[in-house]
Design a protein around this motif. Structure first.
Motif, PDB file in Angstrom:
ATOM      1  N   GLN A 261     -49.269  24.658  31.715  1.00  0.00           N
ATOM      2  CA  GLN A 261     -49.541  23.662  33.037  1.00  0.00           C
ATOM      3  C   GLN A 261     -50.668  22.875  32.498  1.00  0.00           C
ATOM      4  O   GLN A 261     -51.384  23.322  31.564  1.00  0.00           O
ATOM      5  CB  GLN A 261     -49.738  24.325  34.273  1.00  0.00           C
ATOM      6  N   ARG A 262     -50.942  21.543  32.661  1.00  0.00           N
ATOM      7  CA  ARG A 262     -51.893  20.992  32.302  1.00  0.00           C
ATOM      8  C   ARG A 262     -52.856  21.115  33.414  1.00  0.00           C
ATOM      9  O   ARG A 262     -52.846  20.282  34.556  1.00  0.00           O
ATOM     10  CB  ARG A 262     -51.483  19.327  32.096  1.00  0.00           C
ATOM     11  N   LEU A 263     -53.959  21.878  33.207  1.00  0.00           N
ATOM     12  CA  LEU A 263     -54.905  21.998  34.211  1.00  0.00           C
ATOM     13  C   LEU A 263     -56.349  21.651  33.913  1.00  0.00           C
ATOM     14  O   LEU A 263     -56.800  22.086  32.837  1.00  0.00           O
ATOM     15  CB  LEU A 263     -54.884  23.810  34.563  1.00  0.00           C
ATOM     16  N   GLU A 264     -56.707  20.996  34.807  1.00  0.00           N
ATOM     17  CA  GLU A 264     -58.196  20.321  34.590  1.00  0.00           C
ATOM     18  C   GLU A 264     -59.133  21.007  35.607  1.00  0.00           C
ATOM     19  O   GLU A 264     -58.967  21.247  36.676  1.00  0.00           O
ATOM     20  CB  GLU A 264     -58.276  19.003  34.592  1.00  0.00           C
ATOM     21  N   PRO A 265     -60.525  21.302  35.160  1.00  0.00           N
ATOM     22  CA  PRO A 265     -61.378  21.715  36.254  1.00  0.00           C
ATOM     23  C   PRO A 265     -61.571  20.498  37.351  1.00  0.00           C
ATOM     24  O   PRO A 265     -60.988  19.425  36.943  1.00  0.00           O
ATOM     25  CB  PRO A 265     -62.926  21.535  35.333  1.00  0.00           C
ATOM     26  N   PRO A 266     -61.562  20.968  38.607  1.00  0.00           N
ATOM     27  CA  PRO A 266     -61.830  22.192  38.969  1.00  0.00           C
ATOM     28  C   PRO A 266     -60.588  23.289  39.197  1.00  0.00           C
ATOM     29  O   PRO A 266     -60.789  24.320  39.860  1.00  0.00           O
ATOM     30  CB  PRO A 266     -62.624  21.898  40.158  1.00  0.00           C
TER      31      PRO A 266
ATOM     32  N   TYR B  77     -64.463  25.474  25.553  1.00  0.00           N
ATOM     33  CA  TYR B  77     -63.266  25.985  25.632  1.00  0.00           C
ATOM     34  C   TYR B  77     -61.994  25.366  25.605  1.00  0.00           C
ATOM     35  O   TYR B  77     -60.897  25.912  25.464  1.00  0.00           O
ATOM     36  CB  TYR B  77     -63.199  27.189  26.725  1.00  0.00           C
ATOM     37  N   ALA B  78     -61.992  23.816  25.594  1.00  0.00           N
ATOM     38  CA  ALA B  78     -60.839  23.167  25.656  1.00  0.00           C
ATOM     39  C   ALA B  78     -61.176  21.937  24.666  1.00  0.00           C
ATOM     40  O   ALA B  78     -62.431  21.492  24.601  1.00  0.00           O
ATOM     41  CB  ALA B  78     -60.426  22.688  26.836  1.00  0.00           C
ATOM     42  N   ILE B  79     -60.115  21.252  24.153  1.00  0.00           N
ATOM     43  CA  ILE B  79     -60.288  19.907  23.268  1.00  0.00           C
ATOM     44  C   ILE B  79     -59.258  18.920  24.071  1.00  0.00           C
ATOM     45  O   ILE B  79     -58.179  19.457  24.403  1.00  0.00           O
ATOM     46  CB  ILE B  79     -59.882  20.186  21.782  1.00  0.00           C
ATOM     47  N   PRO B  80     -59.774  17.653  24.105  1.00  0.00           N
ATOM     48  CA  PRO B  80     -58.804  16.682  24.393  1.00  0.00           C
ATOM     49  C   PRO B  80     -57.633  16.529  23.643  1.00  0.00           C
ATOM     50  O   PRO B  80     -57.846  16.413  22.266  1.00  0.00           O
ATOM     51  CB  PRO B  80     -59.818  15.473  24.600  1.00  0.00           C
ATOM     52  N   THR B  81     -56.619  16.404  24.180  1.00  0.00           N
ATOM     53  CA  THR B  81     -55.194  16.141  23.283  1.00  0.00           C
ATOM     54  C   THR B  81     -54.556  15.109  23.997  1.00  0.00           C
ATOM     55  O   THR B  81     -54.343  14.757  25.180  1.00  0.00           O
ATOM     56  CB  THR B  81     -54.441  17.289  23.479  1.00  0.00           C
TER      57      THR B  81
ATOM     58  N   SER C  11     -56.691  17.971  28.474  1.00  0.00           N
ATOM     59  CA  SER C  11     -57.561  19.339  27.709  1.00  0.00           C
ATOM     60  C   SER C  11     -56.549  20.166  27.652  1.00  0.00           C
ATOM     61  O   SER C  11     -56.076  20.859  28.057  1.00  0.00           O
ATOM     62  CB  SER C  11     -58.736  19.516  28.762  1.00  0.00           C
ATOM     63  N   ARG C  12     -56.505  20.572  26.249  1.00  0.00           N
ATOM     64  CA  ARG C  12     -55.626  21.829  25.663  1.00  0.00           C
ATOM     65  C   ARG C  12     -56.669  22.923  25.410  1.00  0.00           C
ATOM     66  O   ARG C  12     -57.701  22.959  24.889  1.00  0.00           O
ATOM     67  CB  ARG C  12     -54.981  21.610  24.406  1.00  0.00           C
TER      68      ARG C  12
END
Length: 395
Positions: free
Chosen positions: A50-55, A71-75, A84-85
């Motif tokens: 899943q493509r999960l972003e905060p929050p 803990y994630a990098i933009p993809t 964010s991956r």
């Protein structure tokens, strides 16, 4: 399966509703079968797919969110869509160092949790959101805090320590005029939840939670949306919008006598409605039958249902109503903000939908001694009204 009856059995049914709900915490050791509810494998799969972003997905430590870049990098894909991956090694490092993981609204993406949330909605008569929490250390992810909604916690794996304090402000709300003060003294309870344990906690109760038992912890929290007197008054005002008194303009520039007459008329309208001893029952019926629930498409059947008894359908609104109209010889089925009148012969078939369990057109037809084609036509109407969906196509 955690349906409404199962929740009632685990929490104590009418006794829980009458003596505990909204009043005090309650610990129910070992009452939940967690094997098929949610697992570490489920969590890994969701994070990976899943493509999960905060929050929606976030890490928190000592009451603060961990910045996403840690803990994630933009993809970005070839169509310039960016998300964010998660970087597993960095992700693991944050969790190892004391961060807690939160995944919001998991009932939307995991069927077993979704079914459990729907069951709790039916038992408690309100909307429910399920969040997943995972922790590895004795560091507190969120610090000592209170929530503006009741929670039902199900411990899935490992152990978690819950220290509980009572309310310092009775019935605090999200939109409030002041904030509760920090509690003083020792907690009123110091509990360790083990797999299968369930904890109920009313809104406003302060709590501090840690995975300090030497094992990683995974639990589900079902957040229960509150209904307050303010909500009832908003509903009352909506019911009174047909009244000329409420439609009239406020005499802002009128005389003091005109303004007084205006507010007196308003007071009488509201007082008359509040004098109804069945007002709360009317309100409950209204919110039950207007709750839109969880609409689901019924693909591939975009032009009505074929006459096939194996097709499985389900009510997607958590709380519908079926009312007999004896003088007219009809029944009214109300759900998802719409009401339909059907012949009284359809009542048994409609009653099977109100269990909120999947049922086939053939089973519905048998229950009412109707033809499958009659039931298919009936259900097609409810599908168009977003109250029912096909959950098994039998193709």
């Amino acid at each position: 399966m955690l349906d409404a009856a199962s929740w009632a059995g685990r929490l104590g049914g009418d006794k829980f509703l009458a003596q505990t709900y909204h009043r005090s915490y309650a610990h129910f050791p070992g009452v939940a079968d967690t094997a098929s509810l949610f697992s570490w494998d489920d969590l890994n799969r969701i994070i990976a797919t899943q493509r999960l972003e905060p929050p929606r997905l976030r890490l928190s430590v000592d009451g603060e969110m961990v910045p996403l870049y840690r803990y994630a990098i933009p993809t970005t894909n070839r169509r310039a869509v960016t998300w964010s991956r998660i970087q597993p090694s960095d992700f693991h490092a944050q969790l190892r160092d004391g961060a807690s993981l939160v995944l919001d609204a998991v009932e939307k993406i995991h069927p077993a949790v979704g079914a459990a949330a729907e069951g709790l909605e039916r038992f408690l008569g309100t909307s429910v959101q399920a969040n997943v929490y995972a922790s590895w250390t004795e560091r507190e992810g969120f610090g000592r805090h209170w929530d503006d909604h009741d929670v039902v916690v199900v411990q899935l794996h490992g152990s978690k320590r819950w220290r509980l304090w009572g309310m310092t402000r009775e019935a605090p709300t999200f939109r409030d005029v002041e904030s509760p003060e920090e509690p003083e003294g020792d907690p009123v309870a110091d509990l360790v939840l083990s797999p299968g344990d369930v904890l109920y906690l009313p809104r406003g109760w302060w709590h501090a939670v840690t995975a300090d038992q030497g094992t990683e912890s995974l639990h589900l929290t079902f957040g229960v949306v509150p209904h307050t007197g303010a909500d009832l008054m908003l509903w009352v005002v909506d019911q009174l919008r047909a009244s000329l008194v409420l439609r009239r303009d406020i005499p802002r520039f009128g005389s003091l006598a005109e303004q007084s007459d205006f507010t007196d008329a308003l007071r009488r309208e509201v007082a008359d409605m509040l004098a109804d001893p069945r007002l709360v029952e009317r309100w409950a019926e209204s919110i039950d039958t207007t709750d839109l629930g969880h609409p689901i498409p019924s693909l591939p059947y975009v032009d009505g249902l074929p006459v096939r008894g194996e097709i499985t359908v389900k009510l997607t609104a958590p709380r519908g109503r079926l009312t007999a109209n004896r003088e007219q010889g009809t029944v009214t089925f109300s759900a998802a903000g719409t009401a339909w009148d059907f012949a009284v012969s359809a009542a048994p078939a409609l009653g099977t939908l109100l269990t909120n369990r999947p049922t086939t057109l053939g089973e519905m037809a048998d229950s009412a001694r109707l033809e499958v084609k009659e039931v298919a036509a009936l259900v097609s109407v409810l599908i168009d009204g977003h109250a029912v969906a096909v959950v098994g196509t039998a193709l």
